[in-house]
Scaffold this active site. Structure first.
Site, mmCIF file in Angstrom:
data_model
loop_
_atom_site.group_PDB
_atom_site.id
_atom_site.type_symbol
_atom_site.label_atom_id
_atom_site.label_comp_id
_atom_site.label_asym_id
_atom_site.label_seq_id
_atom_site.Cartn_x
_atom_site.Cartn_y
_atom_site.Cartn_z
ATOM 1 N N SER A 18 87.547 57.798 101.730
ATOM 2 C CA SER A 18 86.495 56.923 102.257
ATOM 3 C C SER A 18 85.464 57.681 103.094
ATOM 4 O O SER A 18 85.805 58.504 103.941
ATOM 5 C CB SER A 18 87.115 55.810 103.110
ATOM 6 O OG SER A 18 86.100 55.030 103.711
ATOM 7 N N SER A 20 83.322 55.830 104.869
ATOM 8 C CA SER A 20 82.901 54.824 105.845
ATOM 9 C C SER A 20 82.831 55.353 107.278
ATOM 10 O O SER A 20 81.898 55.010 108.011
ATOM 11 C CB SER A 20 83.817 53.605 105.772
ATOM 12 O OG SER A 20 83.644 52.935 104.548
ATOM 13 N N LYS A 70 91.279 42.954 99.598
ATOM 14 C CA LYS A 70 90.221 41.975 99.841
ATOM 15 C C LYS A 70 90.714 40.535 99.758
ATOM 16 O O LYS A 70 90.148 39.645 100.399
ATOM 17 C CB LYS A 70 89.056 42.203 98.872
ATOM 18 C CG LYS A 70 88.342 43.528 99.116
ATOM 19 C CD LYS A 70 87.166 43.745 98.186
ATOM 20 C CE LYS A 70 86.524 45.099 98.458
ATOM 21 N NZ LYS A 70 85.322 45.343 97.633
ATOM 22 N N ASN A 91 85.498 41.562 102.513
ATOM 23 C CA ASN A 91 85.473 43.015 102.743
ATOM 24 C C ASN A 91 85.040 43.362 104.161
ATOM 25 O O ASN A 91 84.983 44.538 104.514
ATOM 26 C CB ASN A 91 84.578 43.724 101.721
ATOM 27 C CG ASN A 91 83.107 43.700 102.107
ATOM 28 O OD1 ASN A 91 82.632 42.744 102.740
ATOM 29 N ND2 ASN A 91 82.384 44.729 101.724
ATOM 30 N N ALA A 131 86.241 41.798 86.741
ATOM 31 C CA ALA A 131 86.465 40.487 87.365
ATOM 32 C C ALA A 131 87.323 40.618 88.613
ATOM 33 O O ALA A 131 87.938 39.651 89.049
ATOM 34 C CB ALA A 131 87.119 39.529 86.372
ATOM 35 N N GLY A 132 87.361 41.819 89.191
ATOM 36 C CA GLY A 132 88.121 42.044 90.414
ATOM 37 C C GLY A 132 87.285 41.787 91.651
ATOM 38 O O GLY A 132 86.243 41.123 91.598
ATOM 39 N N GLY A 133 87.739 42.360 92.784
ATOM 40 C CA GLY A 133 87.078 42.107 94.056
ATOM 41 C C GLY A 133 85.624 42.528 94.079
ATOM 42 O O GLY A 133 84.777 41.844 94.679
ATOM 43 N N ASN A 154 85.558 41.086 81.000
ATOM 44 C CA ASN A 154 86.738 41.697 81.601
ATOM 45 C C ASN A 154 87.805 41.840 80.532
ATOM 46 O O ASN A 154 87.869 41.032 79.593
ATOM 47 C CB ASN A 154 87.260 40.831 82.756
ATOM 48 C CG ASN A 154 88.316 41.547 83.574
ATOM 49 O OD1 ASN A 154 88.043 42.574 84.193
ATOM 50 N ND2 ASN A 154 89.527 41.018 83.575
#
Length: 278
Positions: A18, A20, A70, A91, A131-133, A154
């Site tokens: 990450s 972030s 999530k 998120n 079709a996920g988070g 998906n």
């Protein structure tokens, strides 16, 4: 050791990769905010315990949440923003005097990055792969940006149908399932992680026939915007506008930072730094 004025983190598994902490550290520096931002690796079934522990510190102002938590975060918070309800995923967690609010900055981040690359969304026909988070977070913001319609693909048709039904409950049947190779698109977005494995979605090359703007939420390396397998393939088929997910990462972080501090950081300055630093 002096306690920082504010604490925040990102929960994920894996999480070592990450960026972030770098991004939020640069945002905080823009406003001279004393923020310590951590990466927290939570066990697959341990999100609630990890969140309880982290937020037990009164200095903790909020947290970001990435895969695979999530939906865990959606259940952990006390209340949800409109965006989080529509997305069905959280998120961003914000501490408030009355409890914890779950929000979703993924879609805002995606749309802001697309707009910064002059991609026209008003009236656009969009193919969203996954079709996920990530897809769940993207859909409400794409609809709010004025797109004409989203076609969803998906590998699990059941998951795609469930997501379409969930979003259409809020958006007047703006989402349908991709069914035919004859459809053409103005924007194609890969919201899967397939590019991390150098793999492509199981879709025909005709999805690129209209030379759409092509976006991959994955990024690999930082100095080029077309180096994932998906973007390379689109480029080879004549698509000129190909964009990786690094800008989305920065833009969604900027919106999270705004939710915590009510200050809007200069995201382009941070994105430029990341691109230049490789």
């Amino acid at each position: 050791m002096k306690q920082p004025s504010y604490l925040a983190c990102v929960f994920g598994n894996p999480i070592a990769q990450s960026k972030s902490p770098i991004i939020h550290g640069l945002f905080a520096k823009q406003f001279n905010i004393d923020l310590e931002y951590q990466k927290i690796l939570a066990g697959a079934d341990d999100f609630d315990a990890a969140a309880d522990t982290f937020f037990s510190n009164a200095a903790t102002i909020g947290a970001n949440v990435t895969m695979p938590f999530k939906h865990d975060a959606l259940a952990w918070v006390d209340d949800l923003s409109v965006q989080a309800k529509r997305a069905g995923a959280v998120n961003t967690i914000i501490r408030t005097p009355t409890g914890f609010i779950g929000d979703n900055s993924d879609g805002v981040g995606l749309v802001n990055d697309l707009v910064s690359h002059n991609v026209v969304l008003q009236g656009a026909h969009v193919l969203l792969i996954g079709a996920g988070g990530a897809a769940k977070g993207a859909l409400p913001a794409l609809i709010d940006a004025g797109i004409a319609h989203v076609y969803l693909y998906n590998r699990s048709a059941v998951k795609a149908k469930q997501l379409a039904d969930h979003v259409n409950a809020y958006s007047e049947a703006m989402v349908s399932i991709y069914e035919t190779s004859n459809q053409t698109f103005d924007v194609v977005i890969n919201a899967t992680s397939l590019s991390l494995d150098n793999a492509l979605p199981d879709l025909p090359d005709t999805i690129f026939s209209n030379k759409p703007a092509v976006y991959d939420m994955v990024y690999q390396g930082q100095q080029e915007m077309h180096n994932t397998a998906f973007l390379k393939h689109a480029k080879q088929l004549g698509c000129d506008i190909v964009i990786d997910g690094l800008g989305m990462l920065v833009e969604q972080a900027a919106y999270s930072f705004y939710l915590w501090f009510d200050k809007r950081p200069n995201s382009q300055e941070v994105l430029h730094y990341l691109r230049e630093s490789g």
